[in-house]
Design a protein around this motif. Structure first.
Motif, short mmCIF file in Angstrom:
data_model
loop_
_atom_site.label_atom_id
_atom_site.label_comp_id
_atom_site.label_asym_id
_atom_site.label_seq_id
_atom_site.Cartn_x
_atom_site.Cartn_y
_atom_site.Cartn_z
N LEU A 122 0.82 -1.21 0.00
CA LEU A 122 0.00 0.00 0.00
C LEU A 122 0.85 1.26 0.00
CD1 LEU A 122 -2.82 -1.06 2.51
CD2 LEU A 122 -2.71 -1.36 0.02
N ALA A 123 1.95 1.24 0.77
CA ALA A 123 2.81 2.43 0.84
C ALA A 123 3.43 2.73 -0.52
CB ALA A 123 3.89 2.23 1.89
N SER A 124 3.68 1.69 -1.32
CA SER A 124 4.26 1.88 -2.65
C SER A 124 3.20 1.99 -3.74
CB SER A 124 5.21 0.71 -2.98
OG SER A 124 6.28 0.67 -2.08
N GLU A 125 1.93 1.90 -3.34
CA GLU A 125 0.80 2.02 -4.26
C GLU A 125 0.92 1.05 -5.44
OE1 GLU A 125 0.34 6.13 -5.28
OE2 GLU A 125 -0.36 6.66 -3.27
N LEU A 126 1.19 -0.22 -5.10
CA LEU A 126 1.30 -1.25 -6.13
C LEU A 126 0.00 -2.02 -6.34
CD1 LEU A 126 4.82 -2.89 -5.59
CD2 LEU A 126 3.96 -1.83 -7.68
N GLN A 127 -0.98 -1.80 -5.50
CA GLN A 127 -2.18 -2.62 -5.52
C GLN A 127 -3.04 -2.36 -6.76
OE1 GLN A 127 -1.59 -0.15 -3.39
NE2 GLN A 127 -3.39 1.18 -3.25
N THR A 128 -3.77 -3.38 -7.15
CA THR A 128 -4.75 -3.25 -8.23
C THR A 128 -5.94 -4.15 -7.91
OG1 THR A 128 -5.14 -3.39 -10.62
CG2 THR A 128 -3.74 -5.08 -9.67
N ASP A 129 -7.12 -3.68 -8.21
CA ASP A 129 -8.33 -4.45 -7.95
C ASP A 129 -8.45 -5.56 -9.01
OD1 ASP A 129 -10.81 -5.44 -7.35
OD2 ASP A 129 -11.85 -3.51 -7.40
N ILE A 130 -8.50 -6.80 -8.55
CA ILE A 130 -8.56 -7.94 -9.48
C ILE A 130 -9.98 -8.43 -9.70
CG2 ILE A 130 -6.21 -8.65 -8.97
CD1 ILE A 130 -7.34 -10.79 -7.10
N SER A 131 -10.96 -7.63 -9.31
CA SER A 131 -12.36 -8.04 -9.48
C SER A 131 -12.70 -8.35 -10.93
CB SER A 131 -13.30 -6.95 -8.95
OG SER A 131 -13.10 -6.73 -7.57
N ASP A 132 -12.07 -7.64 -11.86
CA ASP A 132 -12.35 -7.88 -13.28
C ASP A 132 -11.96 -9.31 -13.68
OD1 ASP A 132 -9.61 -7.17 -12.88
OD2 ASP A 132 -9.38 -6.81 -15.03
N GLN A 133 -10.82 -9.79 -13.18
CA GLN A 133 -10.37 -11.13 -13.52
C GLN A 133 -11.17 -12.20 -12.78
OE1 GLN A 133 -8.17 -12.00 -15.93
NE2 GLN A 133 -8.23 -9.81 -16.44
N ILE A 134 -11.59 -11.91 -11.57
CA ILE A 134 -12.44 -12.84 -10.83
C ILE A 134 -13.72 -13.11 -11.62
CG2 ILE A 134 -13.87 -13.08 -8.76
CD1 ILE A 134 -11.66 -11.60 -7.24
N LYS A 135 -14.28 -12.05 -12.18
CA LYS A 135 -15.50 -12.19 -12.99
C LYS A 135 -15.20 -12.84 -14.33
CE LYS A 135 -19.33 -9.48 -14.89
NZ LYS A 135 -19.92 -8.10 -15.01
N LEU A 136 -14.15 -12.36 -15.00
CA LEU A 136 -13.82 -12.86 -16.33
C LEU A 136 -13.49 -14.34 -16.32
CD1 LEU A 136 -13.20 -12.09 -19.34
CD2 LEU A 136 -10.82 -11.75 -18.61
N GLN A 137 -12.75 -14.78 -15.32
CA GLN A 137 -12.31 -16.17 -15.27
C GLN A 137 -13.21 -17.04 -14.38
OE1 GLN A 137 -8.07 -16.85 -15.15
NE2 GLN A 137 -7.60 -14.71 -15.63
N LYS A 138 -14.34 -16.45 -13.96
CA LYS A 138 -15.36 -17.19 -13.19
C LYS A 138 -14.75 -17.87 -11.97
CE LYS A 138 -18.47 -18.05 -17.13
NZ LYS A 138 -17.76 -17.15 -18.07
N TYR A 139 -13.97 -17.12 -11.23
CA TYR A 139 -13.32 -17.65 -10.03
C TYR A 139 -14.32 -17.67 -8.87
CZ TYR A 139 -10.03 -18.40 -6.26
OH TYR A 139 -9.38 -18.92 -5.17
N ASP A 140 -14.38 -18.78 -8.14
CA ASP A 140 -15.34 -18.94 -7.05
C ASP A 140 -14.70 -18.58 -5.71
OD1 ASP A 140 -17.40 -19.61 -5.39
OD2 ASP A 140 -17.25 -21.79 -5.70
N LEU A 141 -14.98 -17.38 -5.22
CA LEU A 141 -14.45 -16.93 -3.93
C LEU A 141 -15.04 -17.71 -2.75
CD1 LEU A 141 -14.51 -13.07 -4.46
CD2 LEU A 141 -12.46 -14.49 -4.26
N ASN A 142 -16.18 -18.36 -2.96
CA ASN A 142 -16.83 -19.08 -1.87
C ASN A 142 -16.04 -20.30 -1.41
OD1 ASN A 142 -19.13 -17.39 -1.70
ND2 ASN A 142 -20.02 -18.39 -3.49
N ARG A 143 -15.03 -20.70 -2.18
CA ARG A 143 -14.16 -21.81 -1.76
C ARG A 143 -13.26 -21.42 -0.61
NH1 ARG A 143 -10.32 -22.38 -4.84
NH2 ARG A 143 -9.79 -24.55 -4.35
N LEU A 144 -13.03 -20.12 -0.44
CA LEU A 144 -12.00 -19.63 0.46
C LEU A 144 -12.55 -19.33 1.85
CD1 LEU A 144 -10.29 -17.12 -1.99
CD2 LEU A 144 -9.72 -19.54 -1.60
N GLU A 145 -11.69 -19.47 2.85
CA GLU A 145 -12.05 -19.10 4.22
C GLU A 145 -12.53 -17.65 4.20
OE1 GLU A 145 -12.18 -17.38 7.76
OE2 GLU A 145 -10.31 -16.91 6.69
N PRO A 146 -13.74 -17.37 4.67
CA PRO A 146 -14.38 -16.07 4.41
C PRO A 146 -13.68 -14.86 5.02
CG PRO A 146 -15.74 -17.44 5.85
CD PRO A 146 -14.67 -18.32 5.33
N THR A 147 -13.06 -14.98 6.20
CA THR A 147 -12.46 -13.77 6.77
C THR A 147 -11.23 -13.33 5.98
OG1 THR A 147 -10.99 -14.91 8.38
CG2 THR A 147 -13.26 -14.44 9.07
#
Length: 438
Positions: free
Chosen positions: A116-141
């Protein structure tokens, strides 16, 4: 907060995180392959990807053993370049000379000061949708932590997690004829036990309990927040924060259980337990220092105590994440690497070697540590709570807050009343945040 990695691969890996910088609305349609305006490479074309671990001096050999070799085997079209980062400043220097990074890995503790301090982050929501990735597999917290950090988006995917646990030296308890700690204790019970175990015998000062104070506050069960994410102001004077702070600080106030030379960070806390063998118990991350266990300490482990008003709720999850960065020119390929690191195949292999599971399936813990001889016969089910505490926000100013929190701890242990110490520490945090913002 630093990881506890050394030159060789640790027996239990402290969770590390991959971080990417957010570019608002970024998607594959506007990512260029190079400055001449080419299109992104397809996922089967040869491509070089630059990786880094957000922990100082994590060697290339360790990276390849833990991550790189798996990635190369799965994606033979990827040529891996790994860059060893010395510290946060080294990352900033590399970015100043336009060094690209595609994927970075680090813990939730290293995220604020590196990613965050180097501002390298990028929102990957586009790829989650595009590649139909299932976040529900992951530990929710572990997902919620990202949602908090990215204001509803996601910067990275968890690849392992840690939490907090209470390790104890069986030999010291046997020496003093006191029963071992047990699962399900309350904090006051642990405090009383620490007092009983703190003593001077035959000229040796034994500590009842030592801990990684910063980690324990980061993973606190009560919901205490260091910096209010809405105002970017220190939250130290909030009653919930004060109670969590005092709950831990009181252990250092037990006569004989203090910390010489104000060494509250992880390294200064581990030696009495692992090296000197004069600490009866230590509270720290679930994998911290495990490479030192082997046969050096006759140890076992139990759960962190529960709060009276939150029975059964353990500490927060302390995940490691893999992030693509805003600098990558191939978002689709980078995300495929992230997704593979959360696959059943990768995770099963990781869990067997002692890394904390990030899959929601509760049955996966039966495979935890089966390839680690040092864990055989240990109460390993207590390394991770059945229910994690709700995650607290950890933003770009977390590192500033952590430093001043330890200064406040030192002030309290030097005689300053807790209200004054926390108020003054909050003022210092706010001043530093203002200076950084300007």
């Amino acid at each position: 907060m630093r990881g506890n990695h050394r030159g060789s691969v640790p027996v239990l890996l402290l969770a590390t995180a991959l971080w990417l910088t957010a570019c608002a609305g970024a998607g594959t349609s506007d990512v260029k392959n190079d400055s001449s305006g080419g299109t992104p490479k397809t996922t089967d074309e040869p491509v070089e990807m630059v990786f880094a671990q957000l922990t100082g001096n994590f060697s290339e050999e360790s990276f390849m053993q833990l991550y790189g070799n798996k990635i190369k085997a799965k994606f033979p079209n990827i040529t891996i370049k790994y860059i060893v980062l010395k510290n946060e400043q080294h990352l900033k220097e590399l970015l100043s000379i336009k060094q690209p990074f595609d994927i970075v890995i680090g813990s939730i503790g290293t995220t604020p000061s590196y990613l965050l301090a180097s501002e390298l982050q990028t929102d990957i929501s586009d790829q989650i949708k595009l590649q139909k990735y299932d976040l529900n597999r992951l530990e929710p917290t572990s997902v919620e932590i990202q949602r908090q950090m990215a204001n509803g988006g996601i910067y990275g995917l968890p690849i392992s997690t840690s939490s907090a646990a209470l390790y104890y030296n069986k030999d010291i308890f046997d020496r003093f004829g006191i029963p071992y700690p047990k699962d399900g204790m309350k904090w006051d019970e642990l405090y009383d036990l620490a007092k009983r175990m703190t003593r001077n015998e035959d000229g040796v000062q034994y500590k009842g309990l030592t801990m990684s104070f910063n980690h324990m506050m980061l993973m606190n069960q009560s919901g205490a927040i260091s910096v209010d994410p809405k105002t970017n102001k220190a939250n130290f004077t909030n009653e919930t924060f004060k109670q969590a702070f005092e709950n831990l600080a009181r252990f250092y106030q037990i006569p004989g259980n203090g910390v010489p030379n104000n060494k509250y960070a992880l390294a200064g806390q581990t030696d009495p337990f692992y090296k000197d063998k004069t600490a009866a118990m230590i509270m720290t991350t679930s994998g911290s220092g495990s490479s030192l266990f082997k046969d050096a300490v006759n140890w076992d482990v139990v759960q962190i105590p529960f709060l009276s008003d939150k029975p059964g709720v353990g500490p927060q999850s302390y995940p490691g994440y893999m992030y693509m960065t805003k600098l990558t020119k191939n978002r689709e390929m980078a995300f495929k690497v992230l997704a593979y690191a959360t696959s059943d195949e990768w995770q099963l292999d990781s869990i067997k070697t002692g890394n904390g599971p990030i899959l929601k399936d509760p049955g996966i813990m039966k495979n935890f540590g089966v390839d680690v001889p040092a864990l055989k016969g240990k109460n390993i089910q207590s390394l991770y709570p059945k229910k994690f505490a709700d995650p607290t926000p950890k933003g770009k100013y977390q590192n500033i807050a952590d430093v001043e929190m330890l200064n406040a701890l030192n002030d309290v242990l030097s005689g300053t009343d807790v209200n004054t110490a926390l108020k003054q520490a909050a003022e210092r945090v706010n001043k530093k945040i203002e200076e950084q913002g300007s």
